[in-house]
Enzyme design. Sequence first.
Site, mmCIF file in Angstrom:
data_model
loop_
_atom_site.group_PDB
_atom_site.id
_atom_site.type_symbol
_atom_site.label_atom_id
_atom_site.label_comp_id
_atom_site.label_asym_id
_atom_site.label_seq_id
_atom_site.Cartn_x
_atom_site.Cartn_y
_atom_site.Cartn_z
ATOM 1 N N ASN A 7 -14.216 -14.367 14.267
ATOM 2 C CA ASN A 7 -14.393 -15.751 13.825
ATOM 3 C C ASN A 7 -13.721 -16.628 14.872
ATOM 4 O OD1 ASN A 7 -14.465 -18.252 12.640
ATOM 5 N ND2 ASN A 7 -13.401 -17.667 10.763
ATOM 6 N N ARG A 91 -18.949 -14.983 12.664
ATOM 7 C CA ARG A 91 -19.145 -16.088 11.734
ATOM 8 C C ARG A 91 -19.583 -17.311 12.535
ATOM 9 N NH1 ARG A 91 -14.939 -20.496 9.849
ATOM 10 N NH2 ARG A 91 -16.120 -21.500 8.194
ATOM 11 N N HIS A 180 -19.010 -22.711 3.708
ATOM 12 C CA HIS A 180 -18.341 -21.642 2.943
ATOM 13 C C HIS A 180 -19.362 -20.732 2.272
ATOM 14 C CE1 HIS A 180 -14.931 -24.799 2.432
ATOM 15 N NE2 HIS A 180 -14.625 -24.007 3.448
ATOM 16 N N HIS A 208 -14.687 -22.675 -4.191
ATOM 17 C CA HIS A 208 -13.934 -22.209 -3.019
ATOM 18 C C HIS A 208 -12.944 -23.319 -2.694
ATOM 19 C CE1 HIS A 208 -13.492 -20.197 1.013
ATOM 20 N NE2 HIS A 208 -13.022 -21.410 1.277
ATOM 21 N N ILE A 209 -11.708 -23.153 -3.150
ATOM 22 C CA ILE A 209 -10.718 -24.219 -3.043
ATOM 23 C C ILE A 209 -9.590 -23.763 -2.126
ATOM 24 C CG2 ILE A 209 -9.293 -25.856 -4.305
ATOM 25 C CD1 ILE A 209 -12.255 -25.927 -5.092
ATOM 26 N N GLY A 210 -9.643 -24.233 -0.886
ATOM 27 C CA GLY A 210 -8.598 -23.963 0.092
ATOM 28 C C GLY A 210 -8.274 -25.259 0.804
ATOM 29 N N ASN A 211 -7.758 -25.176 2.035
ATOM 30 C CA ASN A 211 -7.504 -26.405 2.785
ATOM 31 C C ASN A 211 -8.811 -27.156 2.999
ATOM 32 O OD1 ASN A 211 -6.856 -27.917 5.657
ATOM 33 N ND2 ASN A 211 -5.091 -27.747 4.281
ATOM 34 N N GLY A 212 -9.893 -26.401 3.227
ATOM 35 C CA GLY A 212 -11.249 -26.921 3.107
ATOM 36 C C GLY A 212 -11.761 -26.438 1.761
ATOM 37 N N ARG A 241 -9.082 -33.740 4.655
ATOM 38 C CA ARG A 241 -10.392 -34.379 4.680
ATOM 39 C C ARG A 241 -10.558 -35.277 3.463
ATOM 40 N NH1 ARG A 241 -13.354 -28.698 5.668
ATOM 41 N NH2 ARG A 241 -12.943 -28.423 7.898
ATOM 42 N N ARG A 285 0.851 -26.373 -1.767
ATOM 43 C CA ARG A 285 2.110 -25.827 -2.282
ATOM 44 C C ARG A 285 3.225 -26.852 -2.136
ATOM 45 N NH1 ARG A 285 1.469 -20.535 1.392
ATOM 46 N NH2 ARG A 285 0.924 -22.258 2.774
ATOM 47 N N GLY A 333 -7.429 -21.908 -4.813
ATOM 48 C CA GLY A 333 -8.066 -21.386 -6.015
ATOM 49 C C GLY A 333 -7.499 -20.064 -6.486
ATOM 50 N N GLU A 334 -7.025 -19.249 -5.555
ATOM 51 C CA GLU A 334 -6.485 -17.935 -5.907
ATOM 52 C C GLU A 334 -5.000 -17.968 -6.254
ATOM 53 O OE1 GLU A 334 -7.341 -15.057 -2.848
ATOM 54 O OE2 GLU A 334 -9.365 -15.843 -2.570
ATOM 55 N N GLU A 384 -14.850 -12.894 3.101
ATOM 56 C CA GLU A 384 -15.970 -13.276 3.948
ATOM 57 C C GLU A 384 -16.243 -12.251 5.043
ATOM 58 O OE1 GLU A 384 -15.891 -17.818 4.646
ATOM 59 O OE2 GLU A 384 -13.865 -17.299 4.012
#
Length: 401
Positions: A7, A91, A180, A208-212, A241, A285, A333-334, A384
């Site tokens: 990636n 990717r 994503h 899909h909840i992360g920094n993006g 963003r 966090r 999300g996790e 992924e």
Amino acid sequence: MKILVLNCGSSSIKYKLYDMTDESVLAQGGAERIGLDEAFVKVTLKDGSKEKIMHDMPSHKEGVKFVLDLLVDPKYGCLKSLDEIDAVGHRIVQGGDLFEKSCIVTPEVEKGIESLIDLAPVHNKGHLAGLRAVDALMPGTPQVTVFDNAFHSTMPPYAYLYAVPYEFYTKWHVRRYGFHGTSHRYVSQRVCEFLGVDIKTQKIITCHIGNGASVAAVKYGKVIDTSMGLTPLAGLMMGSRSGDIDPSAVTYLMQKTGMGPQEMADFLNKQSGVLGITGISSDMREIENADNEGNERAHLALQMYNYRIKKYIGAYAAAMNGVDIIVWTAGVGENQEGVRWDACSGLEYLGVKMDKERNHVRSKEQILSADDSKVKVVMIPTDEEIVIARDTRDLVEAQKK
């Protein structure tokens, strides 16, 4: 079959080497600061610990070369020779409407990815550099591209088109693509395996909840809508963003600040979102910690963040005429139960009933909803890379036949 998954970002390379016999990870790590001072690779060792190795990498070619050198290094690697690598999977963020599924790399594919650089200048340029580095360093090794937007290619035109003159789409490919996709694809399929149901019978909302961050509506195995748009900027409020914003607000701010188009794009991508509201961080966090300490702007940012997720869940339930499963995945999300809890609160009218004890969990496949919840809310850690590795294996084996 051994498959290397790469990636390549604008200044980074993440890698995983798989033995596809049992899908085990043989080696993994990531190069950072390519083309910059103090470049390094962080390698995961066999005992699970990590080691940082400083190494000058002026370009992606040097970065890929150093990653390959590490794979055959007695201490950091696991291969005697690079000949053991049967194929390389990449990717690719933006396949536009040229690529609706994974494919074997050819000169024509490389030209296609290059033609789409304007749609994803930061991402596609790095991906292409990685492809060409492998071309030069491992000539003859099959390569496969797996596109981030491909899973969303099943969206109908009424969902992906913008309400601007149609010729903007035909001339310049201006439309909603979504991203994503590899993650949404993995978790929508995996949650059905986990629950023992057929994906072709399920209405699923994947978060899909992360920094993006993005949300997708997956009806009977096919995406019918997703929150990101022409670029990953649209949709949810994210770490740095803005997410959805009135275009007139953008032009107004450009007039007031004197920013040009690229400056404004950078501002909305890198200085907005949670970071912009709190002035503290883009890391959720740290925002939760600040909220617990009574920081009002951190509290406001969390309210905005969770509210927008809830709105998309409600919208996609309406689009699908109901929902059977809501999936949570990716870094936030996790791992952040407060986000999951708040975003799902108030969705009782849809049949969502959360279980507080079950929701108190991190990065583990688990049902988060109560037994009597009509909608299953489930956490599925994303993977992924294994999707890329599987597509690479399947295409290379099919080519041999």
